[in-house]
Design a protein around this motif. Structure first.
Motif, PDB file in Angstrom:
ATOM      1  N   LEU A   1       0.788  -1.234   0.000  1.00 40.54           N
ATOM      2  CA  LEU A   1       0.000   0.000   0.000  1.00 40.54           C
ATOM      3  C   LEU A   1       0.826   1.294   0.000  1.00 40.54           C
ATOM      4  O   LEU A   1       0.424   2.268  -0.645  1.00 40.54           O
ATOM      5  CB  LEU A   1      -0.984  -0.002   1.169  1.00 40.54           C
ATOM      6  N   PRO A   2       1.968   1.373   0.700  1.00 37.53           N
ATOM      7  CA  PRO A   2       2.732   2.621   0.655  1.00 37.53           C
ATOM      8  C   PRO A   2       3.217   2.994  -0.747  1.00 37.53           C
ATOM      9  O   PRO A   2       3.538   4.161  -0.996  1.00 37.53           O
ATOM     10  CB  PRO A   2       3.917   2.340   1.593  1.00 37.53           C
ATOM     11  N   ASP A   3       3.261   2.034  -1.670  1.00 39.29           N
ATOM     12  CA  ASP A   3       3.687   2.323  -3.040  1.00 39.29           C
ATOM     13  C   ASP A   3       2.520   2.591  -3.983  1.00 39.29           C
ATOM     14  O   ASP A   3       2.727   2.842  -5.169  1.00 39.29           O
ATOM     15  CB  ASP A   3       4.516   1.154  -3.586  1.00 39.29           C
ATOM     16  N   VAL A   4       1.297   2.522  -3.464  1.00 45.95           N
ATOM     17  CA  VAL A   4       0.117   2.739  -4.290  1.00 45.95           C
ATOM     18  C   VAL A   4      -0.267   4.217  -4.246  1.00 45.95           C
ATOM     19  O   VAL A   4      -0.572   4.756  -3.178  1.00 45.95           O
ATOM     20  CB  VAL A   4      -1.061   1.861  -3.823  1.00 45.95           C
ATOM     21  N   VAL A   5      -0.231   4.870  -5.393  1.00 46.62           N
ATOM     22  CA  VAL A   5      -0.552   6.296  -5.463  1.00 46.62           C
ATOM     23  C   VAL A   5      -1.670   6.524  -6.470  1.00 46.62           C
ATOM     24  O   VAL A   5      -1.872   5.728  -7.387  1.00 46.62           O
ATOM     25  CB  VAL A   5       0.684   7.138  -5.857  1.00 46.62           C
ATOM     26  N   ASP A   6      -2.378   7.638  -6.293  1.00 46.65           N
ATOM     27  CA  ASP A   6      -3.426   7.990  -7.253  1.00 46.65           C
ATOM     28  C   ASP A   6      -2.832   8.824  -8.376  1.00 46.65           C
ATOM     29  O   ASP A   6      -1.625   9.064  -8.425  1.00 46.65           O
ATOM     30  CB  ASP A   6      -4.586   8.704  -6.552  1.00 46.65           C
TER      31      ASP A   6
ATOM     32  N   ASP B   1      -2.801  11.839  -8.947  1.00 48.86           N
ATOM     33  CA  ASP B   1      -2.182  13.094  -8.520  1.00 48.86           C
ATOM     34  C   ASP B   1      -0.907  12.872  -7.708  1.00 48.86           C
ATOM     35  O   ASP B   1      -0.314  13.819  -7.187  1.00 48.86           O
ATOM     36  CB  ASP B   1      -3.179  13.911  -7.685  1.00 48.86           C
ATOM     37  N   GLY B   2      -0.521  11.612  -7.582  1.00 50.23           N
ATOM     38  CA  GLY B   2       0.696  11.287  -6.847  1.00 50.23           C
ATOM     39  C   GLY B   2       0.516  11.174  -5.352  1.00 50.23           C
ATOM     40  O   GLY B   2       1.496  11.095  -4.609  1.00 50.23           O
ATOM     41  N   ASN B   3      -0.741  11.159  -4.908  1.00 50.10           N
ATOM     42  CA  ASN B   3      -1.017  11.027  -3.477  1.00 50.10           C
ATOM     43  C   ASN B   3      -1.011   9.560  -3.066  1.00 50.10           C
ATOM     44  O   ASN B   3      -1.591   8.706  -3.744  1.00 50.10           O
ATOM     45  CB  ASN B   3      -2.386  11.630  -3.142  1.00 50.10           C
ATOM     46  N   HIS B   4      -0.367   9.251  -1.940  1.00 51.34           N
ATOM     47  CA  HIS B   4      -0.347   7.889  -1.430  1.00 51.34           C
ATOM     48  C   HIS B   4      -1.710   7.564  -0.824  1.00 51.34           C
ATOM     49  O   HIS B   4      -2.161   8.256   0.094  1.00 51.34           O
ATOM     50  CB  HIS B   4       0.760   7.735  -0.387  1.00 51.34           C
TER      51      HIS B   4
ATOM     52  N   ALA C   1       4.376   5.239   6.281  1.00 46.61           N
ATOM     53  CA  ALA C   1       3.701   5.862   5.138  1.00 46.61           C
ATOM     54  C   ALA C   1       2.624   6.852   5.572  1.00 46.61           C
ATOM     55  O   ALA C   1       1.933   7.425   4.731  1.00 46.61           O
ATOM     56  CB  ALA C   1       3.092   4.785   4.254  1.00 46.61           C
ATOM     57  N   GLY C   2       2.465   7.029   6.880  1.00 42.94           N
ATOM     58  CA  GLY C   2       1.502   8.013   7.376  1.00 42.94           C
ATOM     59  C   GLY C   2       0.115   7.463   7.623  1.00 42.94           C
ATOM     60  O   GLY C   2      -0.835   8.229   7.800  1.00 42.94           O
ATOM     61  N   ALA C   3      -0.006   6.136   7.640  1.00 49.17           N
ATOM     62  CA  ALA C   3      -1.300   5.530   7.923  1.00 49.17           C
ATOM     63  C   ALA C   3      -1.564   5.490   9.420  1.00 49.17           C
ATOM     64  O   ALA C   3      -0.634   5.469  10.228  1.00 49.17           O
ATOM     65  CB  ALA C   3      -1.342   4.116   7.356  1.00 49.17           C
ATOM     66  N   ASN C   4      -2.827   5.456   9.781  1.00 48.74           N
ATOM     67  CA  ASN C   4      -3.240   5.287  11.177  1.00 48.74           C
ATOM     68  C   ASN C   4      -3.465   3.795  11.386  1.00 48.74           C
ATOM     69  O   ASN C   4      -4.531   3.262  11.077  1.00 48.74           O
ATOM     70  CB  ASN C   4      -4.511   6.086  11.446  1.00 48.74           C
TER      71      ASN C   4
END
Length: 239
Positions: free
Chosen positions: A146-151, A153-156, A195-198
């Protein structure tokens, strides 16, 4: 335009040594079979996908403790839909994201070798399906991707989201901390937090736990594979 009622189950391409007993890791059988059965029973078409178009099973996942005989037989019987899907596994870069309304990323310790920064095709497929309004599901060690999955717009997609995945406490119970550290291998909980996930932990580590945040569904362990898929099926019907 409605999303295609078709799912891609992404699995690790790694199949090699990990365990202290000498057994190989790879894709975890039940984490592939359980969602496959849930989706096909719900009327989805299902493809199995990996970064290289190849795979091998985690040998521990083939034991009776994790895989009942019917599951083993389904993986081997050439007339079974599951075995047919395995035999026709697709290389991620050869897939078309618009064919799928849902991506389900399966686990197994093989992912700690090849999902973190080493599976651009897998990550791109998941990101494009998400961009198209589809669902991304990831279970156990699968959330390492998941940390390598971006939309677009480049958002993780995982940043700021509530998620779960296999906890560090589970690696301790399995006696794999020394092996992971020695090999500089990934811990699912740690890569998600970085990756900034909770991150929300399953406690005890092998109890089923599913977390939903928007169109992202995560499960903590093998016991969560079917509940995560069933949750995704329900959400898909609401999109």
């Amino acid at each position: 335009m409605p999303l295609p009622k078709k799912a891609a189950i992404i699995i690790t391409s790694y199949n090699g040594p990990l365990y202290p007993d000498g057994m190989n890791t790879g894709a975890f059988l039940s984490e592939v079979y359980d969602p496959f059965k849930a989706y096909t029973d719900a009327g989805f078409e299902v493809d199995i996908v990996s970064e290289t178009g190849k795979f091998g099973w985690d040998e521990h996942s083939l034991s009776p403790a994790f895989a009942p005989q019917e599951m083993i037989e389904a993986s081997k019987n050439p007339e079974n839909a599951f075995a047919k899907a395995l035999a026709n596994i697709k290389k991620a870069s050869a897939t078309t994201a618009s064919d799928y309304g849902l991506v389900n990323v399966a686990g197994g310790h093989g992912t700690v070798f090849d999902f973190v920064g080493k599976a651009p095709g897998d990550a791109a497929l998941a990101g494009k399906v998400y961009d198209n309004g589809g669902l991304v599901v990831a279970v156990c060690h699968g959330p390492c991707l998941l940390p390598d999955v971006v939309d677009k717009d480049g958002n993780h997609i995982v940043k700021g989201k509530q998620v779960t995945g296999f906890p560090d406490s589970g690696e301790i119970v399995m006696g794999l901390v020394e092996t992971l550290d020695k090999g500089n291998l990934a811990y699912t909980e740690r890569v998600l937090k970085a990756a900034g996930a909770n991150y929300l932990e399953a406690a005890p580590p092998f109890d089923s736990k599913v977390v939903v945040d928007g169109r992202l569904v995560t499960g903590a362990n093998p016991a969560s594979a079917t509940p995560a898929a069933e949750t995704a099926i329900k959400l898909f019907g609401e999109l």
